[in-house]
Design an enzyme around this catalytic site. Structure first.
Site, PDB file in Angstrom:
ATOM      1  N   THR A 171     -10.267   0.483 -18.255  1.00 12.54           N
ATOM      2  CA  THR A 171     -10.019  -0.101 -16.944  1.00 12.54           C
ATOM      3  C   THR A 171     -11.211   0.174 -16.044  1.00 12.54           C
ATOM      4  O   THR A 171     -12.103   0.955 -16.378  1.00 12.54           O
ATOM      5  CB  THR A 171      -8.765   0.503 -16.281  1.00 12.54           C
ATOM      6  OG1 THR A 171      -8.998   1.899 -16.040  1.00 12.54           O
ATOM      7  CG2 THR A 171      -7.539   0.336 -17.165  1.00 12.54           C
ATOM      8  N   VAL A 193      -8.476   4.958 -20.706  1.00  9.36           N
ATOM      9  CA  VAL A 193      -8.053   3.570 -20.875  1.00  9.36           C
ATOM     10  C   VAL A 193      -9.171   2.648 -20.391  1.00  9.36           C
ATOM     11  O   VAL A 193      -9.903   2.978 -19.445  1.00  9.36           O
ATOM     12  CB  VAL A 193      -6.750   3.289 -20.096  1.00  9.36           C
ATOM     13  CG1 VAL A 193      -6.214   1.898 -20.417  1.00  9.36           C
ATOM     14  CG2 VAL A 193      -5.697   4.347 -20.420  1.00  9.36           C
ATOM     15  N   LYS A 209      -2.743  14.608  -9.749  1.00  5.55           N
ATOM     16  CA  LYS A 209      -1.869  14.168 -10.842  1.00  5.55           C
ATOM     17  C   LYS A 209      -0.994  15.321 -11.344  1.00  5.55           C
ATOM     18  O   LYS A 209       0.142  15.099 -11.783  1.00  5.55           O
ATOM     19  CB  LYS A 209      -2.702  13.596 -11.993  1.00  5.55           C
ATOM     20  CG  LYS A 209      -3.320  12.226 -11.693  1.00  5.55           C
ATOM     21  CD  LYS A 209      -2.248  11.161 -11.540  1.00  5.55           C
ATOM     22  CE  LYS A 209      -2.856   9.765 -11.428  1.00  5.55           C
ATOM     23  NZ  LYS A 209      -1.816   8.706 -11.329  1.00  5.55           N
ATOM     24  N   ASP A 211       0.886  -1.156   0.000  1.00  7.75           N
ATOM     25  CA  ASP A 211       0.000   0.000   0.000  1.00  7.75           C
ATOM     26  C   ASP A 211       0.925   1.207   0.000  1.00  7.75           C
ATOM     27  O   ASP A 211       1.662   1.439   0.971  1.00  7.75           O
ATOM     28  CB  ASP A 211      -0.883  -0.015   1.248  1.00  7.75           C
ATOM     29  CG  ASP A 211      -1.808   1.189   1.354  1.00  7.75           C
ATOM     30  OD1 ASP A 211      -1.569   2.208   0.667  1.00  7.75           O
ATOM     31  OD2 ASP A 211      -2.761   1.131   2.153  1.00  7.75           O
ATOM     32  N   TYR A 224      -8.655  14.369  -8.477  1.00 10.18           N
ATOM     33  CA  TYR A 224      -7.734  13.526  -9.240  1.00 10.18           C
ATOM     34  C   TYR A 224      -6.829  14.384 -10.122  1.00 10.18           C
ATOM     35  O   TYR A 224      -5.614  14.184 -10.173  1.00 10.18           O
ATOM     36  CB  TYR A 224      -8.553  12.565 -10.102  1.00 10.18           C
ATOM     37  CG  TYR A 224      -7.753  11.554 -10.885  1.00 10.18           C
ATOM     38  CD1 TYR A 224      -7.278  10.395 -10.284  1.00 10.18           C
ATOM     39  CD2 TYR A 224      -7.504  11.738 -12.247  1.00 10.18           C
ATOM     40  CE1 TYR A 224      -6.561   9.456 -11.000  1.00 10.18           C
ATOM     41  CE2 TYR A 224      -6.790  10.805 -12.973  1.00 10.18           C
ATOM     42  CZ  TYR A 224      -6.324   9.665 -12.348  1.00 10.18           C
ATOM     43  OH  TYR A 224      -5.609   8.737 -13.083  1.00 10.18           O
ATOM     44  N   ASN A 233       2.448   3.145 -10.590  1.00  6.08           N
ATOM     45  CA  ASN A 233       1.171   3.088 -11.289  1.00  6.08           C
ATOM     46  C   ASN A 233      -0.038   3.222 -10.356  1.00  6.08           C
ATOM     47  O   ASN A 233      -1.100   3.663 -10.789  1.00  6.08           O
ATOM     48  CB  ASN A 233       1.064   1.769 -12.062  1.00  6.08           C
ATOM     49  CG  ASN A 233      -0.352   1.466 -12.494  1.00  6.08           C
ATOM     50  OD1 ASN A 233      -0.865   2.043 -13.445  1.00  6.08           O
ATOM     51  ND2 ASN A 233      -1.010   0.564 -11.758  1.00  6.08           N
TER      52      ASN A 233
END
Length: 251
Positions: free
Chosen positions: A183, A181, A152, A59, A148, A82
């Site tokens: 996912t 993507v 980032k 983690d 987010y 990642n």
């Protein structure tokens, strides 16, 4: 320039999505060992283990687990940061104020934790390379991904600073700008989505070439081009997407 064949690599969040694709692609390229970091090592698919992946409990927000991983994975010379978290909540007008903090803890501080812990490991193994899996939302302020996007963006500047600090030890740092993507994290996104394996291939090519910042797919390139051509117009378009999403989902 760096050759990936024969190296040991660690991928955080290596149990699914883009992380899993990086593990698969590194194994396919002849990496000597690929550690798949996951909060629960049992989540690393049996097929990945049979192909050669080594599950590691990790983690990235837990400093004890990060330190333990650095000790166990002492042969690593390629680090793929990642692991990520997307809360899908408003940044300012929110009923969950801690959501943005959680995104920052994983996407920025988690990446920083890993770089700090593994910098000495990489130095001992000849310098090596770090790749931070970021997002086009970190290059272009994205209102419908508020927390987010800001986390980032912080990680993008972290990559630049880490590159400068680690240059004397021969460690290269690549920031990978990823678009939409296919996912679980992007399940809420409509439209074209890239295959995670294609993103992993593009990312590893950028690492091999020693690129500082690299777009991994069409959406990343297109979004950055739109922003460069007319920042004001593109900002307004993204705001419209935020409000359209609010009408559709109620948040």
């Amino acid at each position: 320039m760096i050759e990936l064949t024969g190296r040991a690599a660690l991928v955080t969040g290596g149990n699914r999505g883009i992380g899993r694709a990086f593990v698969e692609e590194l194994l396919a390229r002849g990496a000597a060992r690929v550690y798949a970091g996951a909060r629960d090592p049992g989540d690393v698919d049996t097929a990945l283990v049979e192909a050669g992946a080594v599950p590691v409990r990790l983690d990235v927000t837990d400093l004890g687990q990060v330190a333990a991983a650095a000790a166990v994975c002492a042969d690593v010379s390629v680090l793929i940061n990642n692991a990520g978290h997307f809360a899908n909540r408003r940044l300012v007008l929110t009923d969950e104020p801690d959501a943005a903090r959680a995104e920052m803890e994983v996407n920025f501080f988690g990446t920083l934790n890993m770089i700090r812990a593994f910098a000495p490991v990489l130095a001992a193994n000849g310098g090596g390379a770090i790749a931070n899996v970021l997002s086009v939302a970190g290059m272009v302020p994205t209102p419908f991904m508020g927390g987010y996007s800001t986390s980032k963006a912080a990680a993008l500047w972290l990559g630049t600073i880490a590159r400068a600090e680690l240059e004397p030890q021969g460690t290269q740092v690549t920031s990978l700008i990823v678009g939409s993507v296919d996912t679980r994290m992007a399940a809420h996104v409509d439209g074209r989505k890239e295959d995670p394996r294609d993103v992993a291939r593009a990312g590893l090519r950028a690492v091999e070439r020693g690129e500082s910042v690299a777009d991994t797919d069409w959406m990343a390139v297109d979004a950055r081009a739109r922003m460069a051509r007319d920042p004001g117009r593109y900002e307004r378009q993204l705001a419209k997407l935020l409000h359209a999403s609010t009408l559709r989902t109620g948040r």
